[in-house]
Design a protein around this motif. Sequence first.
Motif, PDB file in Angstrom:
ATOM      1  N   LEU A 116      13.198   4.329   5.520  1.00 45.58           N
ATOM      2  CA  LEU A 116      11.690   4.674   4.546  1.00 45.58           C
ATOM      3  C   LEU A 116      11.833   3.469   4.172  1.00 45.58           C
ATOM      4  CD1 LEU A 116      11.469   8.517   4.056  1.00 45.58           C
ATOM      5  CD2 LEU A 116      10.527   7.405   6.135  1.00 45.58           C
ATOM      6  N   ARG A 117      12.941   3.004   3.452  1.00 44.09           N
ATOM      7  CA  ARG A 117      11.893   2.031   2.117  1.00 44.09           C
ATOM      8  C   ARG A 117      11.589   0.399   3.684  1.00 44.09           C
ATOM      9  NH1 ARG A 117      16.144  -1.372   0.346  1.00 44.09           N
ATOM     10  NH2 ARG A 117      15.060  -2.780  -1.819  1.00 44.09           N
ATOM     11  N   ASN A 118      12.085   0.251   4.318  1.00 42.88           N
ATOM     12  CA  ASN A 118      13.109  -1.155   5.011  1.00 42.88           C
ATOM     13  C   ASN A 118      10.971  -1.355   5.736  1.00 42.88           C
ATOM     14  OD1 ASN A 118      14.983  -1.724   3.138  1.00 42.88           O
ATOM     15  ND2 ASN A 118      16.762  -1.174   5.547  1.00 42.88           N
ATOM     16  N   ALA A 119      11.135   0.362   6.667  1.00 43.48           N
ATOM     17  CA  ALA A 119      10.480   0.475   7.583  1.00 43.48           C
ATOM     18  C   ALA A 119       8.523   0.654   6.674  1.00 43.48           C
ATOM     19  CB  ALA A 119      10.057   1.916   7.801  1.00 43.48           C
ATOM     20  N   ARG A 120       8.659   0.637   5.383  1.00 42.51           N
ATOM     21  CA  ARG A 120       7.322   0.486   4.937  1.00 42.51           C
ATOM     22  C   ARG A 120       7.638  -1.084   4.548  1.00 42.51           C
ATOM     23  NH1 ARG A 120       4.934   3.677   0.302  1.00 42.51           N
ATOM     24  NH2 ARG A 120       5.606   4.986   1.651  1.00 42.51           N
ATOM     25  N   HIS A 121       8.151  -1.255   4.084  1.00 44.54           N
ATOM     26  CA  HIS A 121       8.175  -2.748   4.005  1.00 44.54           C
ATOM     27  C   HIS A 121       8.623  -3.738   5.318  1.00 44.54           C
ATOM     28  CE1 HIS A 121       9.767  -7.034   1.826  1.00 44.54           C
ATOM     29  NE2 HIS A 121       9.797  -7.019   2.687  1.00 44.54           N
ATOM     30  N   LEU A 122       9.006  -3.009   6.647  1.00 44.01           N
ATOM     31  CA  LEU A 122       8.011  -4.628   7.683  1.00 44.01           C
ATOM     32  C   LEU A 122       6.780  -4.091   7.785  1.00 44.01           C
ATOM     33  CD1 LEU A 122      10.362  -5.592   9.291  1.00 44.01           C
ATOM     34  CD2 LEU A 122      10.769  -3.376  10.831  1.00 44.01           C
ATOM     35  N   ILE A 123       6.368  -2.553   7.389  1.00 41.09           N
ATOM     36  CA  ILE A 123       4.857  -2.340   7.772  1.00 41.09           C
ATOM     37  C   ILE A 123       3.820  -3.549   7.110  1.00 41.09           C
ATOM     38  CG2 ILE A 123       2.682  -0.820   7.815  1.00 41.09           C
ATOM     39  CD1 ILE A 123       5.665   1.016   8.445  1.00 41.09           C
ATOM     40  N   GLY A 124       4.493  -3.982   5.715  1.00 43.16           N
ATOM     41  CA  GLY A 124       3.774  -4.598   4.588  1.00 43.16           C
ATOM     42  C   GLY A 124       3.637  -6.182   4.591  1.00 43.16           C
ATOM     43  N   HIS A 125       4.975  -6.304   5.779  1.00 39.21           N
ATOM     44  CA  HIS A 125       5.276  -7.989   6.500  1.00 39.21           C
ATOM     45  C   HIS A 125       4.624  -8.131   8.032  1.00 39.21           C
ATOM     46  CE1 HIS A 125       6.375  -7.024   2.818  1.00 39.21           C
ATOM     47  NE2 HIS A 125       5.788  -8.731   2.315  1.00 39.21           N
ATOM     48  N   ARG A 126       3.960  -7.381   8.508  1.00 38.46           N
ATOM     49  CA  ARG A 126       3.535  -7.165  10.045  1.00 38.46           C
ATOM     50  C   ARG A 126       3.489  -8.666  10.334  1.00 38.46           C
ATOM     51  NH1 ARG A 126       1.255  -2.240  12.462  1.00 38.46           N
ATOM     52  NH2 ARG A 126       1.286  -2.870  13.940  1.00 38.46           N
ATOM     53  N   SER A 127       2.202  -8.946   9.848  1.00 42.08           N
ATOM     54  CA  SER A 127       1.910 -10.215  10.482  1.00 42.08           C
ATOM     55  C   SER A 127       2.997 -11.821  10.310  1.00 42.08           C
ATOM     56  CB  SER A 127       0.844 -11.120  10.043  1.00 42.08           C
ATOM     57  OG  SER A 127       0.525 -10.989   7.981  1.00 42.08           O
ATOM     58  N   ARG A 128       4.629 -11.365   9.389  1.00 39.61           N
ATOM     59  CA  ARG A 128       4.711 -12.727   9.435  1.00 39.61           C
ATOM     60  C   ARG A 128       6.353 -12.148  10.656  1.00 39.61           C
ATOM     61  NH1 ARG A 128       9.517 -11.173   4.531  1.00 39.61           N
ATOM     62  NH2 ARG A 128       8.230 -12.246   3.087  1.00 39.61           N
ATOM     63  N   TYR A 129       6.102 -10.650  11.514  1.00 35.50           N
ATOM     64  CA  TYR A 129       7.512 -10.801  12.223  1.00 35.50           C
ATOM     65  C   TYR A 129       6.386 -10.866  13.575  1.00 35.50           C
ATOM     66  CZ  TYR A 129      10.707  -9.272   8.831  1.00 35.50           C
ATOM     67  OH  TYR A 129      11.616  -9.088   8.392  1.00 35.50           O
ATOM     68  N   GLY A 130       4.922 -11.071  13.484  1.00 32.77           N
ATOM     69  CA  GLY A 130       4.195 -11.116  14.536  1.00 32.77           C
ATOM     70  C   GLY A 130       3.990  -9.617  15.056  1.00 32.77           C
ATOM     71  N   ILE A 131       4.091  -8.673  14.661  1.00 32.03           N
ATOM     72  CA  ILE A 131       3.612  -8.114  15.029  1.00 32.03           C
ATOM     73  C   ILE A 131       2.531  -6.085  15.078  1.00 32.03           C
ATOM     74  CG2 ILE A 131       6.522  -6.815  15.575  1.00 32.03           C
ATOM     75  CD1 ILE A 131       7.147  -4.930  13.564  1.00 32.03           C
TER      76      ILE A 131
END
Length: 508
Positions: free
Chosen positions: A493-508
Amino acid sequence: MTTLAGVIGQADVAADVRADCDVVIVGSGAGGATMAAELAAAGVEVVLIEEGGYHPTESFTGDSMRALRTLYRDGGGGMTIGKPSVMFAEGRCVGGSTVVNGGMSWRTPPAVLARWGSEVTGIGEADMEPYFAQAEARLSVGEQDPETVGRDSELLRTGAGALGWRIVANRRNQLHCAGSNSCNSGCPTGAKRSMLVTSVPRALAHGARLFADCRVNRITRSGRVMTGVEGRFIRPGGRRGPALTVRAKVVIVAAGAVQTPALLARSGLRSGSGQLGRNLSLHPNTMLAAFFDEDVIGWHGVHQAFQVREFTGEGIILTANNLAPPLLAAMLPGHGRELGELMADYNRVVTAGPLIEDSGTGRVRHVPGLGPQVFYQLADADAARLVRGVELTAEAMFAAGARRVLLPFGGLPQARSLAEVRRLLARPVPPNSMRLFSIHLMGTARMNKDPRRGVVDSYGAFHGAEGLVVTDASLFPGPTGLNPMETVIALALRNARHLIGHRSRYGI
Ligand SMILES: Cc1cc2nc3c(=O)[nH]c(=O)nc-3n(C[C@H](O)[C@H](O)[C@H](O)COP(=O)(O)OP(=O)(O)OC[C@H]3O[C@@H](n4cnc5c(N)ncnc54)[C@H](O)[C@@H]3O)c2cc1C
Ligand code: SF4
């Protein structure tokens, strides 16, 4: 049988399949399904791939042999290489090990989080609190309805209570569990809130696609940048089916602590720290069989309703855990008539024992042609902990009225009193004679903010690669000393929140 919209199994596929998405996730267990549901709910286009099959609740019958064949990897008979070898089990089905696990749901102990805090950022008790709360709400974590508690657990409580030991009611991810005690064969009522009935359907409802019966063979990449995965559907009998190729901007590996490092290694990924596959801990456990005069009927009522927590300072937890007849027969010494006589007492047996927080570590190596091999050498201190845990369990069983106990160390006779147990255990117990099991494998792609010390960063991103995240029990910097599933889910859950918070870095 019903199937969920969005699940594509081998029977649905006649030719090779290609798919494009934002994020591809390998493994639909505690880490992968949680991540899939969170990302899909945030509008990310997700493809989830699971090697095992889709088995809905109504297919679960309590038939343990069938469950071992259909829901577990290698029939639940994984074996470590080392002295002694440790038998281990991993789930392999949609929902992963959560479909076959016991449902114990515990937060990571604060002392463990404090220890991890020196290696990982944002992992203090206060940081993790919202993720534990979210996991517990989603999975209905709570105590059992009292009428569902088995007599075997009651006897452990009676014995521990008579000795003045601290014992707690187990917290489980269940809603009005019926106490049918077939959690390890798939919950036939759906009361156990495994990934199969929670995060998997939630992910699909938010538009994720799930390919089941499909093994991911490798991660594709262009240099440091991940481009997707390649896999193959598995036909009945293990025959090769069509290929699956998925192109994605982010690859998330959640295949469990044995398969994750193996998949990364066979994809040619190396950790600069040299830690990939190392740091394996597995909470070895063992069980004695205690025979009572009264009928225990251990298969009535939920197993492990309580945990003896008096000895957590020594890294020891005691539980009672009824084993199905074939599993008890495999554990008991003897053959033929001798074994038959022991098994005739099945309804008067309590199987109980220690689970220990191990101090030694092992390693998963990918061996071409053989697949992942698990090396684990039991540390002397851990062997001593197991012996002490067995002695304490015997003490509780005799305090509860047991007539005799069978110790889980080869060659040791049965004992009819605690004094006899102590006499037997006063002699060194050769580690090779121990019958050990593990269902908690952890730590083989450890988090560390320092790339020289860990495989992934504090949020699961693989050091030195782009678009590659790990989110499963591999992440743990060390053992939790307690049932690990809720830690896996809270970290996802924590890693998902982090990923969603950095979407532009991942291009998603
Ligand atoms: C019998 C048993 C009882 C347990 N009891 C408890 C308990 O009561 N409480 C508790 O906290 N923990 C318990 N555990 C442990 C807990 O279930 C695990 O720690 C947790 O599920 C690990 O989550 P994970 O995401 O790392 O892996 P899993 O949940 O194991 O999921 C990994 C998934 O990845 C899939 N996969 C692997 N390789 C590939 C590939 N190449 N391609 C596609 N898919 C792949 C696997 O098939 C599997 O479905 C138990 C485990 C077992 C086996
Ligand atoms: S004991 Fe409860 S959770 Fe386990 S299988 Fe039975 S109903 Fe499901």
